[in-house]
Design a protein around this motif. Structure first.
Motif, PDB file in Angstrom:
ATOM      1  N   GLY A  46       8.134  -8.545  13.962  1.00  0.00           N
ATOM      2  CA  GLY A  46       8.934  -7.437  13.443  1.00  0.00           C
ATOM      3  C   GLY A  46       8.876  -7.298  11.940  1.00  0.00           C
ATOM      4  O   GLY A  46       9.366  -6.309  11.383  1.00  0.00           O
ATOM      5  N   GLU A  47       8.280  -8.265  11.263  1.00  0.00           N
ATOM      6  CA  GLU A  47       8.209  -8.253   9.802  1.00  0.00           C
ATOM      7  C   GLU A  47       6.797  -8.007   9.283  1.00  0.00           C
ATOM      8  O   GLU A  47       6.625  -7.596   8.138  1.00  0.00           O
ATOM      9  CB  GLU A  47       8.698  -9.595   9.251  1.00  0.00           C
ATOM     10  N   ARG A  48       5.802  -8.265  10.102  1.00  0.00           N
ATOM     11  CA  ARG A  48       4.406  -8.192   9.672  1.00  0.00           C
ATOM     12  C   ARG A  48       3.935  -6.747   9.640  1.00  0.00           C
ATOM     13  O   ARG A  48       3.933  -6.059  10.661  1.00  0.00           O
ATOM     14  CB  ARG A  48       3.533  -9.020  10.612  1.00  0.00           C
ATOM     15  N   ILE A  49       3.538  -6.261   8.476  1.00  0.00           N
ATOM     16  CA  ILE A  49       3.011  -4.905   8.329  1.00  0.00           C
ATOM     17  C   ILE A  49       1.492  -4.996   8.312  1.00  0.00           C
ATOM     18  O   ILE A  49       0.912  -5.783   7.561  1.00  0.00           O
ATOM     19  CB  ILE A  49       3.537  -4.244   7.040  1.00  0.00           C
ATOM     20  N   LEU A  50       0.859  -4.210   9.151  1.00  0.00           N
ATOM     21  CA  LEU A  50      -0.598  -4.221   9.260  1.00  0.00           C
ATOM     22  C   LEU A  50      -1.203  -3.445   8.100  1.00  0.00           C
ATOM     23  O   LEU A  50      -0.739  -2.361   7.756  1.00  0.00           O
ATOM     24  CB  LEU A  50      -1.026  -3.617  10.592  1.00  0.00           C
ATOM     25  N   LYS A  51      -2.235  -4.027   7.499  1.00  0.00           N
ATOM     26  CA  LYS A  51      -2.856  -3.391   6.344  1.00  0.00           C
ATOM     27  C   LYS A  51      -4.367  -3.304   6.515  1.00  0.00           C
ATOM     28  O   LYS A  51      -4.953  -3.994   7.339  1.00  0.00           O
ATOM     29  CB  LYS A  51      -2.484  -4.133   5.062  1.00  0.00           C
ATOM     30  N   ASP A  52      -4.966  -2.464   5.706  1.00  0.00           N
ATOM     31  CA  ASP A  52      -6.408  -2.259   5.738  1.00  0.00           C
ATOM     32  C   ASP A  52      -7.128  -3.593   5.613  1.00  0.00           C
ATOM     33  O   ASP A  52      -6.787  -4.421   4.773  1.00  0.00           O
ATOM     34  CB  ASP A  52      -6.814  -1.335   4.591  1.00  0.00           C
ATOM     35  N   GLY A  53      -8.083  -3.815   6.486  1.00  0.00           N
ATOM     36  CA  GLY A  53      -8.865  -5.048   6.468  1.00  0.00           C
ATOM     37  C   GLY A  53      -8.369  -6.111   7.431  1.00  0.00           C
ATOM     38  O   GLY A  53      -9.053  -7.111   7.637  1.00  0.00           O
ATOM     39  N   ASP A  54      -7.180  -5.906   8.017  1.00  0.00           N
ATOM     40  CA  ASP A  54      -6.674  -6.892   8.980  1.00  0.00           C
ATOM     41  C   ASP A  54      -7.551  -6.911  10.223  1.00  0.00           C
ATOM     42  O   ASP A  54      -8.052  -5.879  10.670  1.00  0.00           O
ATOM     43  CB  ASP A  54      -5.232  -6.577   9.397  1.00  0.00           C
ATOM     44  N   CYS A  55      -7.722  -8.092  10.776  1.00  0.00           N
ATOM     45  CA  CYS A  55      -8.477  -8.281  12.001  1.00  0.00           C
ATOM     46  C   CYS A  55      -7.585  -9.031  12.987  1.00  0.00           C
ATOM     47  O   CYS A  55      -7.249 -10.191  12.762  1.00  0.00           O
ATOM     48  CB  CYS A  55      -9.752  -9.073  11.705  1.00  0.00           C
ATOM     49  N   LEU A  56      -7.148  -8.337  14.031  1.00  0.00           N
ATOM     50  CA  LEU A  56      -6.250  -8.909  15.028  1.00  0.00           C
ATOM     51  C   LEU A  56      -7.009  -9.320  16.273  1.00  0.00           C
ATOM     52  O   LEU A  56      -7.927  -8.625  16.714  1.00  0.00           O
ATOM     53  CB  LEU A  56      -5.187  -7.897  15.457  1.00  0.00           C
TER      54      LEU A  56
END
Length: 65
Positions: A46-56
């Motif tokens: 609930g706190e993690r904001i996804l940003k450009d370059g993230d790889c999930l």
């Protein structure tokens, strides 16, 4: 650009991880999520904001025997 399990997910950028997972139909009780090589604790979804370059990498647990 964000990648989820090897596929582009541009719409995810700027989303909160928990919200993105819910929209994508993942069951929060049956998954584990790794972001950029780091396992994300469920309490942080609930706190993690996804940003450009993230790889999930999202892994579903399967029961059975």
């Amino acid at each position: 650009m964000i990648k989820v399990n090897g596929k582009s997910a541009e719409e995810a950028e700027g989303s909160i991880l928990a919200d993105f997972l819910e929209v994508e139909g993942y069951s929060m009780t049956r998954i584990a999520v790794e972001c950029n090589g780091e396992i994300i604790p469920k309490a942080a979804y609930g706190e993690r904001i996804l940003k450009d370059g993230d790889c999930l990498e999202v892994v579903n647990f399967v029961g059975g025997g």
